[in-house]
Design an enzyme around this catalytic site. Structure first.
Site, PDB file in Angstrom:
ATOM      1  CD  GLU A 116      27.576  13.021  -1.771  1.00 23.26           C
ATOM      2  OE1 GLU A 116      26.801  13.652  -2.510  1.00 23.26           O
ATOM      3  OE2 GLU A 116      27.684  13.246  -0.556  1.00 23.26           O
ATOM      4  CG  HIS A 141      34.811  13.054   4.242  1.00 23.26           C
ATOM      5  ND1 HIS A 141      34.035  12.081   4.856  1.00 23.26           N
ATOM      6  CD2 HIS A 141      34.087  13.482   3.175  1.00 23.26           C
ATOM      7  CE1 HIS A 141      32.899  11.937   4.188  1.00 23.26           C
ATOM      8  NE2 HIS A 141      32.909  12.762   3.161  1.00 23.26           N
ATOM      9  CG  HIS A 210      30.614  16.856   3.325  1.00 26.80           C
ATOM     10  ND1 HIS A 210      29.349  16.324   3.277  1.00 26.80           N
ATOM     11  CD2 HIS A 210      31.419  15.888   2.792  1.00 26.80           C
ATOM     12  CE1 HIS A 210      29.378  15.109   2.774  1.00 26.80           C
ATOM     13  NE2 HIS A 210      30.627  14.833   2.464  1.00 26.80           N
TER      14      HIS A 210
HETATM   15  P1  13P Z   1      28.697   7.020   0.045  1.00 22.87           P
HETATM   16  O1  13P Z   1      29.045   5.914   0.996  1.00 22.87           O
HETATM   17  O2  13P Z   1      27.282   6.963  -0.425  1.00 22.87           O
HETATM   18  O3  13P Z   1      29.693   7.067  -1.112  1.00 22.87           O
HETATM   19  O4  13P Z   1      28.811   8.403   0.825  1.00 22.87           O
HETATM   20  C1  13P Z   1      29.997   8.804   1.425  1.00 22.87           C
HETATM   21  C2  13P Z   1      30.170  10.276   1.444  1.00 22.87           C
HETATM   22  O5  13P Z   1      31.276  10.746   1.541  1.00 22.87           O
HETATM   23  C3  13P Z   1      28.978  11.146   1.352  1.00 22.87           C
HETATM   24  O6  13P Z   1      29.327  12.471   1.105  1.00 22.87           O
HETATM   25 ZN    ZN Z   2      31.382  12.976   1.758  1.00 18.92          ZN
END
Ligand code: 13P
Ligand code: ZN
Length: 269
Positions: A116, A141, A210
């Site tokens: 990200e 999340h 998400h």
């Molecule tokens: P990364 O492990 O690449 O940081 O991704 C985790 C995530 O939350 C993707 O939205």
């Molecule tokens: Zn994420």
């Protein structure tokens, strides 16, 4: 050279990641953090002229040229960041033309920054335009925010107003409201740029189905913002469908706004 593992910034980011993990917001590798540092903060701990590797970017960020960031690695577990910072974190400087990053420390297993990264750099870039003290972007999340996006319209005004109605502190902590993006495939430059646009006048953004991303002048501030949005969403998820609800109505909210002398987003109250 001083030991970077003893620096305040490594301790702070490790503590924040551990707190987020314990709150259940960052399962497995879910979530990512970027923390902008000054040259003066970085210099005592690493050779800023020595590039370990060059890390690519899919879009250029010339506005951030020369800026330093401590960033969580892709695929890395939040519960492990404070245990092995050198493997799970990277310290980067954006190249002079903004098209790639110099890795100065970290990602010791050959890893790279979070997928990200474009959302993080886009958020820093936009927030810095309105807040020169902007330093932190946290993506997580949080269970109740994500739950709420399953049953609530993806409408920023209505989403925000409902959170404000859940507990008195919400309108005090995020009077400008919460931005919402409809579901999109994540971990790419497209969602990064769509997010950056939202951060031009919001500090917090929900990605439907998400997660949620908060910005701020410090890890505490961005974390506190996320906590407060998640608290509002938790109350909503606890009470929804359980009969008539009181809610803090507009008259009550106006009382809070007046008492705390808050500037609320125009037309949202
Ligand atoms: P990364 O492990 O690449 O940081 O991704 C985790 C995530 O939350 C993707 O939205
Ligand atoms: Zn994420």
């Amino acid at each position: 050279m001083q030991d970077i593992l003893k620096s305040n910034f490594i301790k702070e980011i490790g503590d924040t990641a551990a707190n987020m993990y314990r709150l259940g917001w960052n399962e497995r590798n879910g979530g990512n953090i970027s923390y902008m540092l000054t040259k003066e903060e970085v210099e005592p701990y690493c050779d800023i002229n020595k590039t370990i590797r060059k890390l690519p970017l899919d879009i250029a960020f010339p506005e951030l040229a020369g800026k330093y960031f401590l960033v969580t690695g892709t695929g890395k577990y939040f519960k492990n960041i404070s245990i092995d910072p050198e493997k799970n974190l990277g310290l980067i400087r954006i190249s002079d033309d903004g098209t790639f990053s110099h890795l100065l420390w970290g990602y010791s297993d050959g890893g790279t920054y979070t997928s990200e990264i474009h959302m993080h750099l886009g958020a820093h870039m936009q927030r810095l335009k309105t807040d020169p003290n902007q330093r932190v972007v946290i993506h997580a999340h949080p269970t109740n925010v994500v739950s709420m996006t399953h049953i609530f319209p993806w409408d920023e005004r209505e989403f925000t107003r409902t959170l404000w109605q859940m507990c008195t502190e919400c309108i005090v902590i995020f009077p400008e409201g919460v931005a919402v993006l409809p579901w999109m495939v994540s971990s790419n430059a497209k969602i990064g740029m769509a997010s950056a646009e939202k951060f031009s006048d919001f500090r917090i953004l929900v990605w439907a189905l998400h997660g949620c991303t908060a910005t701020g002048d410090s890890l505490d501030e961005a974390f506190g913002l996320l906590e407060t949005v998640e608290k509002g969403a938790e109350i909503y998820m606890n009470i929804v469908g359980k009969g008539e609800r009181h809610g803090i109505d507009d008259e009550m909210l106006k009382g809070v706004v007046e008492a705390f002398n808050i500037k609320v987003r125009d037309g949202w109250l």
